[in-house]
Design an enzyme around this catalytic site. Structure first.
Site, short mmCIF file in Angstrom:
data_model
loop_
_atom_site.label_atom_id
_atom_site.label_comp_id
_atom_site.label_asym_id
_atom_site.label_seq_id
_atom_site.Cartn_x
_atom_site.Cartn_y
_atom_site.Cartn_z
N ARG A 122 0.83 -1.22 0.00
CA ARG A 122 0.00 0.00 0.00
C ARG A 122 0.86 1.26 0.00
O ARG A 122 0.66 2.15 -0.82
CB ARG A 122 -0.93 0.01 1.22
N ASP A 245 -2.09 -16.21 -2.94
CA ASP A 245 -2.46 -15.54 -4.20
C ASP A 245 -1.38 -14.70 -4.89
O ASP A 245 -0.89 -15.04 -5.97
CB ASP A 245 -3.74 -14.69 -3.99
N GLU A 361 -10.61 -7.79 -6.81
CA GLU A 361 -9.99 -8.75 -7.73
C GLU A 361 -10.87 -9.12 -8.92
O GLU A 361 -10.39 -9.28 -10.05
CB GLU A 361 -9.57 -10.02 -6.98
C1 DMJ Z 1 -5.32 -5.70 -1.39
O1 DMJ Z 1 -4.63 -5.13 -0.34
C2 DMJ Z 1 -4.39 -6.39 -2.37
O2 DMJ Z 1 -5.03 -6.58 -3.58
C3 DMJ Z 1 -3.90 -7.71 -1.85
O3 DMJ Z 1 -3.14 -8.40 -2.83
C4 DMJ Z 1 -5.06 -8.58 -1.42
N1 DMJ Z 1 -5.94 -7.91 -0.50
C5 DMJ Z 1 -6.41 -6.57 -0.85
C6 DMJ Z 1 -7.64 -6.52 -1.71
O4 DMJ Z 1 -8.50 -7.55 -1.62
#
Ligand code: DMJ
Length: 452
Positions: A122, A245, A361
């Site tokens: 972030r 993921d 996503e």
């Molecule tokens: C985000 O902070 C990022 O996309 C991360 O890879 C997964 N979680 C959140 C969104 O769902």
């Protein structure tokens, strides 16, 4: 503006959407310009709510009209995460004001243990893309200061990072980690290395991912939890959901962003293992489920809002056939309740974890698929997603999570990624194609565009 007016303005039905309600059937062609304008207006609405009620705090809690600071002190999560979206949407004055806030108030000289992964994707990601888009050296200075304070995480016996580090003292903690938190650092640390000419950032993050990859099973799979001190797996559950993921996402993307041949090789080998062991056909479609990383035996039939990133990555990697089929499965999940839950059992199509934390996503995948195929069905999907958000997650002061997509009960948080990712991908789906050249940037996992 009221929810009904927003949707009516786009020619959309305002569905009350009781649990299990059918989505609108055949839909008219999507007016991309009108949709882009509507998404931009909703972004601005959410941003203004943050500005009015939570300015300078990490996140807005829109229902209680209070704020959330992750570590008791603000790290300006929302402004940093939202800055490049403001710029992409052409909201120049707001972007300037956000940047001024960041430069005036953001300091990492704080005696708090922070989560390395979250702060990297972030804040480091947001500062770097903000720097690349504005050229403001203050943002790069902040990024370098943050990156330097995070470096002690890699001082474990294996080189894989600890989960937490104290920004002031450098004290690390959290030896039990997972592939996503270990392997989703290289885009940010690698970009920082390039911009500062300090290869140590690249080398440490690259070593972490190689160390993890080297511990894959003979089947080529990774598990869900590993001890970074002993290098031993503490969970053998292998899947593409939360905790794993974005490890896969970054194998491909580090190959694209840096031309790193090791990453290309690791991505190809991992992809082969995923297809061989996780891919699962059911009467409802194609899914990637869960297996034991050592035996390959199936252990769960789960798909969810985080798994929904995979079509984007497959499309980016050139496998449109598999990407399309998986996105159809994600769409089925969305349509079960008019908005997606965290998890379903894809054998029974029952919801197993009902929350919806405003995740991006599924929109991200629609965006990549539309860019690659120009198939209008992905615009249609985007419109459905936007309609679901406006109908179920809008409050008088911003957007909120849902605690249940079945009952539509609201939570009380507007996560920073809603402005960094969810609305950005929706906007880019509908905005003119030259708004952003996908051949010239690679998005980090928080949708911060990093220049190739
Ligand atoms: C985000 O902070 C990022 O996309 C991360 O890879 C997964 N979680 C959140 C969104 O769902």
């Amino acid at each position: 503006m009221k929810t009904g007016l927003i949707l009516a303005g786009l020619g959309l039905l305002l569905v009350g959407t009781p649990a299990g309600a059918e989505p609108p059937a055949a839909s008219a062609a999507v007016d991309r310009a009108a949709m882009a304008a509507a998404v931009r207006a909703e972004f601005l609405f959410a941003w203004k709510a943050y500005e009015q009620l939570a300015w300078g705090h990490d996140e807005l809690k829109p229902v209680s009209k209070t704020t959330r600071d992750w570590y008791g002190t603000s790290l300006e999560m929302t402004p940093v995460d939202a800055l490049d979206t403001l710029l992409l949407m052409g909201l120049k004055d707001d972007a300037e004001k956000a940047k001024a806030l960041i430069l005036a108030r953001l300091s990492f000289d704080k005696d708090v243990p922070v989560k390395n992964f979250e702060v990297t994707i972030r804040l480091l990601g947001g500062l770097l893309s903000g720097y690349q888009m504005t050229g403001d050296p203050g943002l790069l200075r902040l990024a370098e200061d943050l990156g330097t304070r995070l470096l002690p995480v890699f001082d474990s016996p294996t080189g894989m990072p600890y989960m937490y580090v104290n920004l002031k003292t450098g004290k690390t903690s959290g030896a039990k980690s997972n592939p996503a938190e270990i392997g989703t650092l290289l885009l940010e640390f690698g970009t920082l290395a390039r911009l500062t000419h300090k290869p140590v950032f690249y080398d440490k993050a690259k070593n972490a991912v190689v160390q993890l990859y080297n511990r894959r099973s003979l089947l080529g799979l990774v598990g869900e939890e590993i001890d970074v001190e002993t290098g031993r797996w503490t969970s053998r559950a292998s899947h593409v959901g939360g905790g794993i993921d974005s490890y896969y996402e970054y194998l491909l993307k580090c190959s694209l962003l840096f031309g790193d041949k090791d990453c290309t090789r690791m991505w190809k080998e991992s992809r082969r293992a995923l297809d061989a062991y996780l891919a699962d056909e059911t009467p409802a479609g194609l899914w990637y489920g869960q297996v034991d990383m050592v035996t390959g035996k199936r252990t769960a039939a789960e798909w969810g809002s985080l798994h929904a990133f995979l079509p984007a990555v497959l499309a980016l990697g050139g496998d449109l056939r598999q990407a399309r089929r998986l996105q159809d499965s994600s769409m089925k999940m969305w349509e079960l309740n008019g908005i997606e839950p965290e998890l379903i059992n894809y054998q029974t199509l029952q919801v197993t974890s009902p929350g919806y934390p405003l995740r991006p996503e599924i929109m991200e995948s629609a965006y990549y698929l539309y860019r690659s195929t120009k198939d209008p069905r992905y615009l249609d999907m985007g419109r459905t997603f936007f309609q679901g958000l406006v109908t179920h997650c809008r409050t008088a002061t911003g957007y909120t999570t849902l605690t249940s997509v079945v009952t539509k009960e609201k939570g009380d948080l507007m996560p920073s990624y809603f402005l960094a990712e969810t609305l950005k991908y929706l906007y880019l789906l509908f905005a003119p194609d030259d708004t952003l050249d996908l051949d010239r940037v690679v998005f980090n996992t928080e949708a911060h565009p990093l220049r190739r």
